[in-house]
Write a protein that holds these residues in place. Sequence first.
Motif, short mmCIF file in Angstrom:
data_model
loop_
_atom_site.label_atom_id
_atom_site.label_comp_id
_atom_site.label_asym_id
_atom_site.label_seq_id
_atom_site.Cartn_x
_atom_site.Cartn_y
_atom_site.Cartn_z
N MET A 25 36.45 36.58 1.79
CA MET A 25 37.36 36.20 0.69
C MET A 25 36.62 35.48 -0.41
N ARG A 26 36.86 35.85 -1.64
CA ARG A 26 36.32 35.10 -2.78
C ARG A 26 37.19 33.86 -2.98
N ILE A 27 36.56 32.69 -2.97
CA ILE A 27 37.30 31.43 -3.08
C ILE A 27 36.92 30.72 -4.37
N ASP A 28 37.93 30.26 -5.10
CA ASP A 28 37.70 29.60 -6.38
C ASP A 28 37.10 28.21 -6.13
N HIS A 29 35.83 28.02 -6.51
CA HIS A 29 35.13 26.76 -6.27
C HIS A 29 33.91 26.72 -7.18
N PRO A 30 33.53 25.53 -7.68
CA PRO A 30 32.39 25.46 -8.62
C PRO A 30 31.05 25.91 -8.02
N GLU A 31 30.90 25.86 -6.72
CA GLU A 31 29.64 26.25 -6.08
C GLU A 31 29.87 27.32 -5.01
N GLY A 32 28.85 28.16 -4.82
CA GLY A 32 28.89 29.14 -3.74
C GLY A 32 27.86 28.79 -2.68
N LEU A 33 27.58 29.73 -1.78
CA LEU A 33 26.61 29.48 -0.72
C LEU A 33 25.33 30.27 -0.97
N ALA A 34 24.22 29.54 -0.93
CA ALA A 34 22.91 30.17 -1.17
C ALA A 34 22.55 31.07 0.01
N GLY A 35 21.97 32.22 -0.28
CA GLY A 35 21.55 33.12 0.80
C GLY A 35 21.02 34.41 0.24
N HIS A 36 20.34 35.17 1.08
CA HIS A 36 19.81 36.46 0.66
C HIS A 36 20.96 37.44 0.41
N SER A 37 22.00 37.33 1.25
CA SER A 37 23.21 38.16 1.09
C SER A 37 24.21 37.37 0.26
N ASP A 38 25.51 37.63 0.47
CA ASP A 38 26.54 36.85 -0.25
C ASP A 38 26.75 35.46 0.38
N GLY A 39 25.99 35.15 1.45
CA GLY A 39 26.03 33.81 2.05
C GLY A 39 27.30 33.49 2.82
N ASP A 40 28.02 34.54 3.27
CA ASP A 40 29.30 34.33 3.96
C ASP A 40 29.06 33.76 5.36
N VAL A 41 29.03 32.44 5.42
CA VAL A 41 28.65 31.72 6.64
C VAL A 41 29.55 32.07 7.82
N LEU A 42 30.84 32.29 7.56
CA LEU A 42 31.79 32.58 8.64
C LEU A 42 31.55 33.98 9.23
N LEU A 43 31.39 34.97 8.35
CA LEU A 43 31.15 36.33 8.86
C LEU A 43 29.80 36.42 9.57
N HIS A 44 28.82 35.64 9.13
CA HIS A 44 27.51 35.65 9.81
C HIS A 44 27.64 35.10 11.23
N ALA A 45 28.40 34.02 11.40
CA ALA A 45 28.58 33.44 12.74
C ALA A 45 29.34 34.41 13.64
N ILE A 46 30.36 35.08 13.10
CA ILE A 46 31.13 36.04 13.91
C ILE A 46 30.26 37.25 14.26
#
Length: 204
Positions: A25-46
Amino acid sequence: MRMRIGCGFDSHSFKEGVPLVIGGMRIDHPEGLAGHSDGDVLLHAITDALLGAVSAGDIGTFFPPSDERWKGAASSLFLRTAMEEIHTAGYRIVNVDTVLVMARPKIVPIAGELRASVAELLEIPAGDVGIKAKTPEGLNQDGVAVAHATVLLESLVKEDGPKVMRAAAEDDEVNEMVESLVVDVRETSALGRKVPVFDTDDLT
Ligand code: MG
């Protein structure tokens, strides 16, 4: 019914100038997550929890950060690959439980939407997905997003499957078959990909 369990963990730093994507999900926030991909920390853990449940390596095994193809990639692609692995291994998801740890943004107001998004990607009912949110009290990690995930899988093979196989084959044949399967599992993933056992290089 044969069951397997898997656990996954990931963390990414917050960074200005990139979109925040969590649980697909795209979430409205001033900062995102750094990463080689889109940085989706939750999907990476799953994704890691699913791969771990069928002993198929980890996310870095399949999508090394050194590979330019995954630069800015949507993490739903990683999740899809892990789902293929568990289906090919003969399992389906029973349920998934997760914990997100971050100071901001507040997850509770969007937890329902997040759960629906993750459930849709995993092709399971929203009632089989848990999203819990914590703040990193006392950890001094306000600039970091952390995710933990646990998955439970059950075999697609019916209870009487092995009995039929055993009745149809001589004992020696069964032993030979089991030995070859064990060797395969040690060296390759369910889809036949060569899997280094201790590759934990995950910067995705
Ligand atoms: Mg990651």
